[in-house]
Motif scaffolding. Structure first.
Motif, short mmCIF file in Angstrom:
data_model
loop_
_atom_site.label_atom_id
_atom_site.label_comp_id
_atom_site.label_asym_id
_atom_site.label_seq_id
_atom_site.Cartn_x
_atom_site.Cartn_y
_atom_site.Cartn_z
N GLN A 1 42.55 88.61 8.22
CA GLN A 1 42.65 87.18 7.95
C GLN A 1 42.10 86.82 6.58
O GLN A 1 42.65 85.97 5.87
N LYS A 2 41.01 87.48 6.18
CA LYS A 2 40.37 87.16 4.89
C LYS A 2 40.98 87.93 3.72
O LYS A 2 40.68 87.64 2.57
N GLY A 3 41.83 88.93 4.02
CA GLY A 3 42.41 89.74 2.95
C GLY A 3 41.42 90.69 2.33
O GLY A 3 41.55 91.07 1.17
N THR A 4 40.42 91.12 3.12
CA THR A 4 39.39 92.02 2.61
C THR A 4 39.92 93.45 2.55
O THR A 4 40.43 93.96 3.55
N PRO A 5 39.81 94.12 1.41
CA PRO A 5 40.23 95.52 1.34
C PRO A 5 39.30 96.39 2.17
O PRO A 5 38.08 96.13 2.24
N VAL A 6 39.85 97.42 2.82
CA VAL A 6 39.06 98.24 3.74
C VAL A 6 39.10 99.70 3.33
O VAL A 6 40.02 100.17 2.65
N LYS A 7 38.06 100.41 3.74
CA LYS A 7 38.01 101.87 3.62
C LYS A 7 37.82 102.42 5.03
O LYS A 7 36.89 102.01 5.75
N ILE A 8 38.68 103.34 5.43
CA ILE A 8 38.66 103.90 6.78
C ILE A 8 38.42 105.39 6.69
O ILE A 8 39.16 106.12 6.02
N ARG A 9 37.35 105.86 7.34
CA ARG A 9 36.98 107.27 7.31
C ARG A 9 37.19 107.90 8.69
O ARG A 9 37.23 107.22 9.71
N ASN A 10 37.31 109.24 8.68
CA ASN A 10 37.45 110.02 9.92
C ASN A 10 38.65 109.58 10.74
O ASN A 10 38.56 109.38 11.96
N ALA A 11 39.76 109.39 10.08
CA ALA A 11 41.01 109.07 10.75
C ALA A 11 41.97 110.25 10.57
O ALA A 11 41.83 111.04 9.64
N LYS A 12 42.93 110.37 11.46
CA LYS A 12 43.86 111.50 11.43
C LYS A 12 45.28 111.04 11.13
O LYS A 12 45.69 109.97 11.59
N ARG A 13 45.98 111.86 10.38
CA ARG A 13 47.41 111.63 10.16
C ARG A 13 48.19 112.15 11.36
O ARG A 13 47.84 113.18 11.93
N ALA A 14 49.22 111.43 11.71
CA ALA A 14 50.09 111.84 12.82
C ALA A 14 51.53 111.66 12.37
O ALA A 14 51.86 110.70 11.66
N LEU A 15 52.39 112.59 12.77
CA LEU A 15 53.79 112.52 12.39
C LEU A 15 54.41 111.22 12.88
O LEU A 15 54.25 110.83 14.03
N SER A 16 55.09 110.53 11.99
CA SER A 16 55.76 109.27 12.35
C SER A 16 57.14 109.57 12.92
O SER A 16 57.94 110.25 12.29
N TYR A 17 57.40 109.04 14.13
CA TYR A 17 58.70 109.23 14.76
C TYR A 17 59.66 108.10 14.46
O TYR A 17 60.82 108.14 14.84
N THR A 18 59.17 107.09 13.76
CA THR A 18 60.02 105.94 13.43
C THR A 18 60.34 105.86 11.94
O THR A 18 61.30 105.20 11.56
N THR A 19 59.53 106.51 11.09
CA THR A 19 59.76 106.50 9.65
C THR A 19 59.80 107.94 9.15
O THR A 19 58.75 108.55 8.90
N PRO A 20 61.00 108.54 9.03
CA PRO A 20 61.11 109.93 8.60
C PRO A 20 60.43 110.17 7.26
O PRO A 20 60.53 109.37 6.34
N GLY A 21 59.67 111.28 7.17
CA GLY A 21 58.99 111.63 5.94
C GLY A 21 57.66 110.94 5.75
O GLY A 21 56.94 111.22 4.79
N SER A 22 57.30 110.04 6.67
CA SER A 22 56.04 109.33 6.55
C SER A 22 55.09 109.78 7.64
O SER A 22 55.35 110.75 8.36
N PHE A 23 53.96 109.09 7.77
CA PHE A 23 52.98 109.43 8.80
C PHE A 23 52.33 108.17 9.33
O PHE A 23 52.30 107.12 8.67
N ASP A 24 51.83 108.25 10.55
CA ASP A 24 51.01 107.19 11.13
C ASP A 24 49.55 107.61 11.06
O ASP A 24 49.24 108.76 10.73
N ILE A 25 48.65 106.69 11.36
CA ILE A 25 47.22 106.96 11.29
C ILE A 25 46.59 106.72 12.65
O ILE A 25 46.74 105.64 13.23
N SER A 26 45.90 107.73 13.18
CA SER A 26 45.27 107.65 14.49
C SER A 26 43.76 107.58 14.32
O SER A 26 43.16 108.38 13.60
N CYS A 27 43.16 106.60 14.99
CA CYS A 27 41.72 106.37 14.86
C CYS A 27 41.05 106.39 16.24
O CYS A 27 41.63 105.92 17.22
N ASN A 28 39.83 106.92 16.29
CA ASN A 28 39.09 106.97 17.55
C ASN A 28 37.69 106.41 17.36
O ASN A 28 37.41 105.74 16.36
#
Length: 379
Positions: free
Chosen positions: A74-101
């Motif tokens: 909502q505020k448009g604050t830029p973020v830094k996300i650590r310890n996240a994993k890339r996952a193969l994107s099944y909807t965007t060929p050649g790209s990846f999704d990001i999985s967080c726990n």
């Protein structure tokens, strides 16, 4: 000196560590509410912008960060996300999704990114005829439609998990298609009402297109869209078959009245608790759901008849009591000399027994060719 095998092992370990320690920076968009998966695990979705026109879908398997990311979006604050994993994107060929726990950390960037914050492009709005003729399977689109028919929810097995699915036939001015609603989305659309459905996925089976409402889809009621197409051919071509039932397997499930998931009921039980929503209820109040799989003597196809089709058939032949007795229902179907069905993609939509004295079908499907042959013989 390390052997080639050890070097390879170290490289693989380094790659895994790098994957586990991926750091992403950018702007957060479209943070969803917290949702429940089929296994009742909490999660929410978001979109991360990492460049001017590069966006990646995110899934967080923890509810604690939803409020923080919603505020940053909502505020448009830029973020830094650590310890996240890339996952193969099944909807965007050649790209990846990001999985967080739960180990993923979220913090505000000290320095703003070098690109401007821009919301991700909206999915294109398509007519149903455009989807039928040009839509790409797994592509996400938006549609504005009117509901023509709401079918009874059925128990399906998806990825080894039993889940409820409801088919809804929708139309616009150009065509008609079937839409699949899953689990908690069941009964979210009513016959005769118009809706805008955003981020719905195109599916294709046996060259027939359909739409599937997923976790990210948004269904919004809208003003009536007026007259819609009457052409039902696009929902799948129907064929007629006739023959004796050679093999049959009937499964009986009971559906929770709250979440519509399947419930296992033990014999002589009076009460039962749903494992999905934890609601306890009377066994006698549960709705039975029957699925019959069978083959006919006239062809090699294997057919499936879902609960509404079987129920309508038993009502027509005045044998409604068989709906709750699997063994007797199987015996009854095997004892029918000739069963006539209408099926689309091997799914029976109508079942009937020819009236006594009526002319039976030849055995395989009724077709224009066989009708023309009969006319030639008559001549």
């Amino acid at each position: 000196m390390a052997t080639p095998a050890k070097v390879k092992k170290n490289e693989d370990a380094s790659a895994v560590a790098q994957e586990q320690d991926d750091i992403f920076q950018g702007y957060i968009h479209n943070v969803s509410p917290v949702k429940l998966s089929r296994s009742n695990a909490s999660y929410f979705n978001a979109v991360l912008q990492v460049e001017n026109a590069e966006y990646h879908k995110m899934v967080f398997f923890t509810r604690e960060k939803q409020a923080i990311l919603s505020s940053m979006a909502q505020k448009g604050t830029p973020v830094k996300i650590r310890n996240a994993k890339r996952a193969l994107s099944y909807t965007t060929p050649g790209s990846f999704d990001i999985s967080c726990n739960k180990n993923t950390t979220v913090e505000a960037c000290v320095k703003s990114p070098s690109f401007r914050r821009e919301p991700p492009p909206a999915t294109s709005v398509m007519t149903l005829s455009q989807i039928r003729d040009h839509g790409t399977p797994l592509e996400k689109v938006s549609v504005v439609v009117k509901v023509c028919t709401v079918h009874e929810a059925e128990l399906k097995n998806s990825g080894g998990v039993d889940v409820m699915m409801q088919t809804v036939t929708v139309a616009d001015a150009t065509s008609r298609l079937n839409v699949s609603l899953w689990s908690r989305r069941i009964d979210s659309m009513e016959s005769g009402n118009s809706y805008e459905i955003r981020d719905v996925t195109i599916k294709e089976f046996c060259n027939v297109k359909s739409l599937s409402v997923g976790a990210e889809s948004v269904i919004t009621p809208c003003t009536d869209i007026g007259v819609v197409s009457e052409n039902i051919a696009e929902t799948g071509s129907a064929e007629r078959y006739s023959g004796a039932v050679e093999m049959v397997a009937v499964s009986l499930h009971y559906l929770c009245r709250s979440c519509r998931k399947g419930i296992d009921v033990e014999d002589a039980s009076i009460f039962v608790r749903c494992k999905g929503c934890q609601m306890k209820q009377k066994v006698e109040s549960l709705k039975p759901s029957v699925v019959a799989k069978f083959s006919l003597s006239s062809c090699t196809n294997k057919f499936t008849a879902f609960s509404n089709c079987v129920s309508d058939f038993l009502t027509a032949v005045k044998r409604e009591e068989l709906l709750n007795d699997v063994e007797e229902l199987e015996n009854y179907l095997l004892g029918i000399p000739q069963l006539q069905i209408t099926a689309s993609e091997n799914v029976a939509t109508e079942m009937s027994v020819p009236a006594a004295g009526s002319e039976s079908m030849s055995g395989v499907k009724a077709s224009v060719a066989s009708a023309e042959e009969t006319e030639n013989v008559t001549e």
